[in-house]
Design a protein around this motif. Structure first.
Motif, PDB file in Angstrom:
ATOM      1  N   GLN A 101      44.135  39.523  53.366  1.00 39.30           N
ATOM      2  CA  GLN A 101      45.340  39.002  54.021  1.00 39.30           C
ATOM      3  C   GLN A 101      45.549  39.712  55.358  1.00 39.30           C
ATOM      4  N   GLY A 102      45.980  38.946  56.353  1.00 42.03           N
ATOM      5  CA  GLY A 102      46.301  39.545  57.651  1.00 42.03           C
ATOM      6  C   GLY A 102      45.183  39.383  58.653  1.00 42.03           C
ATOM      7  N   HIS A 103      45.529  39.561  59.919  1.00 41.98           N
ATOM      8  CA  HIS A 103      44.570  39.385  61.007  1.00 41.98           C
ATOM      9  C   HIS A 103      44.809  40.465  62.058  1.00 41.98           C
ATOM     10  N   ASN A 104      44.385  41.685  61.741  1.00 44.30           N
ATOM     11  CA  ASN A 104      44.556  42.792  62.673  1.00 44.30           C
ATOM     12  C   ASN A 104      43.607  43.923  62.288  1.00 44.30           C
ATOM     13  N   ILE A 105      43.724  45.038  62.979  1.00 41.97           N
ATOM     14  CA  ILE A 105      42.843  46.168  62.703  1.00 41.97           C
ATOM     15  C   ILE A 105      43.059  46.692  61.288  1.00 41.97           C
ATOM     16  N   GLU A 106      44.301  46.679  60.829  1.00 41.05           N
ATOM     17  CA  GLU A 106      44.588  47.148  59.471  1.00 41.05           C
ATOM     18  C   GLU A 106      43.840  46.302  58.438  1.00 41.05           C
ATOM     19  N   ALA A 107      43.828  44.976  58.642  1.00 38.43           N
ATOM     20  CA  ALA A 107      43.126  44.093  57.715  1.00 38.43           C
ATOM     21  C   ALA A 107      41.623  44.357  57.742  1.00 38.43           C
ATOM     22  N   ALA A 108      41.066  44.582  58.934  1.00 38.98           N
ATOM     23  CA  ALA A 108      39.635  44.855  59.038  1.00 38.98           C
ATOM     24  C   ALA A 108      39.271  46.158  58.340  1.00 38.98           C
ATOM     25  N   ALA A 109      40.102  47.184  58.509  1.00 41.18           N
ATOM     26  CA  ALA A 109      39.841  48.465  57.853  1.00 41.18           C
ATOM     27  C   ALA A 109      39.981  48.339  56.334  1.00 41.18           C
ATOM     28  N   PHE A 110      40.990  47.591  55.893  1.00 42.43           N
ATOM     29  CA  PHE A 110      41.210  47.397  54.464  1.00 42.43           C
ATOM     30  C   PHE A 110      40.052  46.628  53.845  1.00 42.43           C
ATOM     31  N   MET A 111      39.514  45.656  54.596  1.00 43.61           N
ATOM     32  CA  MET A 111      38.352  44.920  54.125  1.00 43.61           C
ATOM     33  C   MET A 111      37.208  45.868  53.779  1.00 43.61           C
ATOM     34  N   LEU A 134      48.653  45.031  50.960  1.00 38.90           N
ATOM     35  CA  LEU A 134      47.797  43.918  51.344  1.00 38.90           C
ATOM     36  C   LEU A 134      47.094  43.394  50.091  1.00 38.90           C
ATOM     37  N   PHE A 135      46.619  42.164  50.154  1.00 35.66           N
ATOM     38  CA  PHE A 135      45.830  41.641  49.044  1.00 35.66           C
ATOM     39  C   PHE A 135      44.572  40.988  49.588  1.00 35.66           C
ATOM     40  N   ALA A 136      43.640  40.713  48.699  1.00 38.24           N
ATOM     41  CA  ALA A 136      42.368  40.118  49.108  1.00 38.24           C
ATOM     42  C   ALA A 136      41.948  39.063  48.102  1.00 38.24           C
ATOM     43  N   THR A 137      41.355  37.991  48.588  1.00 38.05           N
ATOM     44  CA  THR A 137      40.695  37.030  47.716  1.00 38.05           C
ATOM     45  C   THR A 137      39.211  37.369  47.671  1.00 38.05           C
ATOM     46  N   CYS A 138      38.560  37.007  46.571  1.00 41.02           N
ATOM     47  CA  CYS A 138      37.163  37.423  46.418  1.00 41.02           C
ATOM     48  C   CYS A 138      36.470  36.578  45.351  1.00 41.02           C
ATOM     49  N   THR A 139      35.192  36.319  45.567  1.00 35.90           N
ATOM     50  CA  THR A 139      34.301  35.793  44.534  1.00 35.90           C
ATOM     51  C   THR A 139      33.165  36.780  44.357  1.00 35.90           C
ATOM     52  N   PHE A 140      32.858  37.116  43.090  1.00 39.93           N
ATOM     53  CA  PHE A 140      31.702  37.975  42.807  1.00 39.93           C
ATOM     54  C   PHE A 140      30.778  37.232  41.862  1.00 39.93           C
ATOM     55  N   MET A 141      29.499  37.204  42.221  1.00 41.52           N
ATOM     56  CA  MET A 141      28.475  36.586  41.389  1.00 41.52           C
ATOM     57  C   MET A 141      27.397  37.604  41.051  1.00 41.52           C
ATOM     58  N   ARG A 142      26.886  37.504  39.815  1.00 40.70           N
ATOM     59  CA  ARG A 142      25.755  38.339  39.397  1.00 40.70           C
ATOM     60  C   ARG A 142      24.577  37.412  39.102  1.00 40.70           C
ATOM     61  N   LEU A 143      23.500  37.592  39.851  1.00 37.30           N
ATOM     62  CA  LEU A 143      22.308  36.752  39.722  1.00 37.30           C
ATOM     63  C   LEU A 143      21.213  37.491  38.965  1.00 37.30           C
ATOM     64  N   ASP A 144      20.661  36.838  37.941  1.00 38.75           N
ATOM     65  CA  ASP A 144      19.489  37.355  37.232  1.00 38.75           C
ATOM     66  C   ASP A 144      18.262  36.635  37.795  1.00 38.75           C
ATOM     67  N   PRO A 145      17.464  37.300  38.628  1.00 38.09           N
ATOM     68  CA  PRO A 145      16.318  36.623  39.251  1.00 38.09           C
ATOM     69  C   PRO A 145      15.303  36.110  38.235  1.00 38.09           C
ATOM     70  N   ALA A 146      15.252  36.726  37.050  1.00 40.98           N
ATOM     71  CA  ALA A 146      14.253  36.320  36.063  1.00 40.98           C
ATOM     72  C   ALA A 146      14.567  34.953  35.463  1.00 40.98           C
ATOM     73  N   THR A 147      15.837  34.604  35.383  1.00 39.41           N
ATOM     74  CA  THR A 147      16.243  33.366  34.719  1.00 39.41           C
ATOM     75  C   THR A 147      16.984  32.389  35.627  1.00 39.41           C
ATOM     76  N   GLY A 148      17.454  32.840  36.781  1.00 42.54           N
ATOM     77  CA  GLY A 148      18.273  32.002  37.639  1.00 42.54           C
ATOM     78  C   GLY A 148      19.720  31.905  37.197  1.00 42.54           C
TER      79      GLY A 148
END
Length: 277
Positions: free
Chosen positions: A94-104, A139-153
């Protein structure tokens, strides 16, 4: 025609106008320097390299806000987990400034560090949520996390208030991931995040993106996602590289004048033709 000679009031008005102009110029210069600093800070906190995975291709694209003032906290990341699987994350603070970039930077690095303790996507987002709350940054953040197993897809995914992903297969199917998700990181303690499982088939792609890619003054989120689905479908059928798809998605966002940062992370499963080339 006669000209009225300048008076003391005229001189005072001109002086005030000159002062206001100088102040406006100083504010514009300060604002530009803040934007440049935020861009440098943000880019310095993003990963410089992506993992090299046999049989798979990763590609990223990032474009700052078209109008210059909305530089903020978009991020992407891809890294090898302790068990050899691959962690993929994308998010937006959330946000569009230096604070948001640092928090990222704090959120991205914190999530990566916690992934060495648990890489189960739902558990990882729950722990990262507690970390974000502990920072006390309001501040808050949205996020998607994926875990990929290369052996099985196998792709295991959890989503925290983020827009869904786009997928496509080599046989012409494409769409938007249908998963429940949970609230953004940093909103409430004790939050849980459901996990959805997908399969990345040979020649297929998954596209993780931020809302700056699919939303703009002339394009709604739904319209932007539909456009990304079409691009992914064409790319998968044509056997285009992950890099070509990521670049095409960003070009689509730039054509409609995205007002926010735009980040794209593409993971593709090589087709037999890729190995033959």
């Amino acid at each position: 025609m006669t000209h009225k000679p300048p008076t003391g009031d005229d001189d005072e008005l001109l002086a005030r106008l000159g002062s206001l102009t100088a102040q406006a110029r100083e504010r514009a210069e300060f604002q530009r320097s803040q934007v440049e600093l935020a861009i440098a800070l943000q880019r310095g906190m993003l990963p410089g390299d992506l993992p090299d995975i046999a049989g798979y291709e990763l590609a990223v694209q990032y474009a700052p806000a078209c109008y210059g003032l909305n530089v903020g906290g978009d991020w992407y990341d891809a890294f090898v987990l302790p068990d050899g699987r691959i962690g993929l994350s994308i998010g937006d603070v959330q946000g569009h400034n230096i604070e948001a970039a640092a928090f990222m930077g704090q959120v991205r690095v914190g999530l990566r560090a916690l992934a060495s303790v648990t890489s189960q996507p739902g558990d990882l987002l729950a722990r990262t949520n507690e970390l974000v709350l502990s920072l006390g940054a309001d501040l808050f953040a949205t996020c998607t996390f994926m875990r990929l197993d290369p052996a099985t897809g196998l792709l295991e995914s959890a989503r925290a208030g983020h827009i869904p992903c786009v997928w496509a297969t080599a046989d012409g199917r494409s769409g938007i991931t249908d998963d429940e998700g949970g609230p953004p990181l940093g909103i409430a303690a004790g939050t849980t995040y459901p996990v959805t499982r997908h399969r990345l088939t040979t020649g297929g792609v998954f596209v993780l993106l931020t809302d700056g890619v699919v939303e703009g003054p002339s394009m709604s989120v739904d319209e932007g996602l539909d456009q990304a689905v079409r691009l992914a479908g064409v790319a998968a059928v044509a056997g285009l590289s992950a890099g070509s798809l990521a670049a095409a998605v960003i070009r689509g966002a730039e054509r409609v004048g995205h007002e926010d940062d735009a980040a794209v992370l593409v993971v593709g499963h090589d087709s037999p033709a890729d190995h033959a080339r």
